[in-house]
Design a protein around this motif. Structure first.
Motif: not given
Ligand code: 5AD
Ligand code: FES
Length: 366
Positions: A94, A125-126, A128-131
């Motif tokens: 990420w 997901k958490q 990486s801010n859902n990224e």
């Protein structure tokens, strides 16, 4: 007999046409490569997408005859990377703007494993801010497991058919309930129904495999309408049953060349899918993956597996990057991709265009 140049003018390809392309001599294969490269650029542009590969466990319940981490290979030290190690590798991906990760493991279907992967997906997901996009490659699972993982954040799944000819499939797998060809086909179907972008692939240059088998593999991909493909040369491994047939193999160089032709031919057949430059190419030629990018591949999977575990994830001999740390791997890849005339799609999921149009067609018709 048709020439390579004539076949390249066609829009549709019959099995005989594909055999002819796969058989193209050194003097005519550049025509195929020029066409596939041009088509890739016209349809998908110059971008190559990174998927950081995390081989998080080599514990496996299967006994495929070709695979170095098969259950019966007692020379392998089995490992399970900790959640922290896996998340650290994903954080690296990420922070370095890789866009996506691939979580790969041996095939385990216990409740504990299913739950663990579910938890990991949510944590990735958490962090990486859902990224970060997440691809899974954890073998055949039940429809329910596929759904649970999809709902926890995975959106792409890789499950190679390995050989689409049933007879060949059973030459490279035990004939047992745990290795059923039909179940593999069914799993691919379940993945699609669940909503994943589905990837499959085969090994190229297997003992007993013919050019007709490979041409039919390509038609199989088209027929089941895959979104992604990963295929690379078969490379023998001493501690596997298939090793006894090594005298039947083509040279590694020939298997490598055939793998490049398979990638190029698939690009002609399915112009808008994602095609990965398989790591096994690099085991034969240090610039193997970059060569694949120049003939039609558009995805590359830098290895982010913690270094201590890499030597225990030897699916085949001479697997590359065993002691490079992630940072080094990234730097050397970046330079090479630029050399191959591509750009890196940083921070992008790089979803399969084929999937996007497949889904929009489904929505229109429903
Ligand atoms: N040579 C090349 N590829 C292999 N794989 C497993 N064993 C080998 C080998 N000996 C591939 C399989 C599997 C993927 C994870 O690695 O196609 O699906
Ligand atoms: Fe089946 Fe490794 S044991 S691919």
């Amino acid at each position: 007999m048709k020439t390579v140049a004539e076949i390249l003018q066609q829009q549709e390809f019959a099995v005989q046409d594909l055999i002819l392309l796969l058989n193209a001599a050194d003097s005519s294969k550049h025509l195929l490569f020029e066409r596939s490269s041009q088509l890739k650029e016209n349809v998908l542009g110059k971008k190559v997408y990174f998927r950081g590969l995390v081989e998080f466990s080599n514990v496996c319940s299967k006994d495929c005859y070709y695979c170095g981490i098969r259950k019966s290979n007692t020379n392998v030290v089995r490992y399970n990377a900790s959640d922290e190690e896996i998340l650290e590798a994903c954080r690296f991906a990420w922070q370095n703007r890789f866009g996506s990760v691939v979580l790969q493991s041996g095939e385990i279907s216990s409740k504990a494993f299913v739950k663990r992967v579910e938890g990991l997906l949510k944590k990735i997901k958490q962090l990486s801010n859902n990224e970060l996009g997440i691809t899974l490659s954890c073998g055949e699972q039940s429809r329910d497991t596929f759904l649970r993982w999809f709902e926890s954040g995975a959106h792409r799944y890789l499950l190679r058919i390995e050989a689409s000819n049933r007879q060949l499939y059973y030459k490279i797998h035990p004939d047992s309930d745990n290795h059923s060809f039909e179940k593999r086909l069914e799993a691919l179907q379940h993945l699609k129904e669940t909503g994943y972008q589905v990837g499959t692939g085969v090994m190229i240059g297997l003992p007993f495999q013919t050019l007709k088998d490979l041409a039919n593999d390509l038609l199989f991909f088209k027929q089941i309408d895959i979104d992604m493909c990963g295929m690379g040369p078969y490379i023998e491994h001493e501690h596997t049953p298939l090793y006894q047939h090594r005298h039947l193999l083509q040279s590694r160089k020939e298997r490598f060349d055939l793998a490049l032709k398979m990638i190029a031919a698939l690009r002609l057949l399915m112009p808008d899918i994602n095609i990965a430059a398989a790591t096994a190419l690099q085991a034969i030629d240090p610039a193997g993956r970059e060569k694949a990018l120049t003939v039609g591949a558009n995805v590359i999977m830098p290895n982010l597996t913690p270094c201590d575990y890499r030597k225990e994830y030897l699916l085949y001999e001479d697997k590359p990057c065993l002691d490079e740390d992630a940072e080094l791997c990234r730097n050397c890849l970046e330079a090479r991709i630029e050399l191959a005339g591509s750009e890196i799609g940083y921070n992008e999921w790089g979803d399969s265009k084929h999937f996007t149009s497949r889904i929009s067609k489904l929505n229109i018709s429903s």
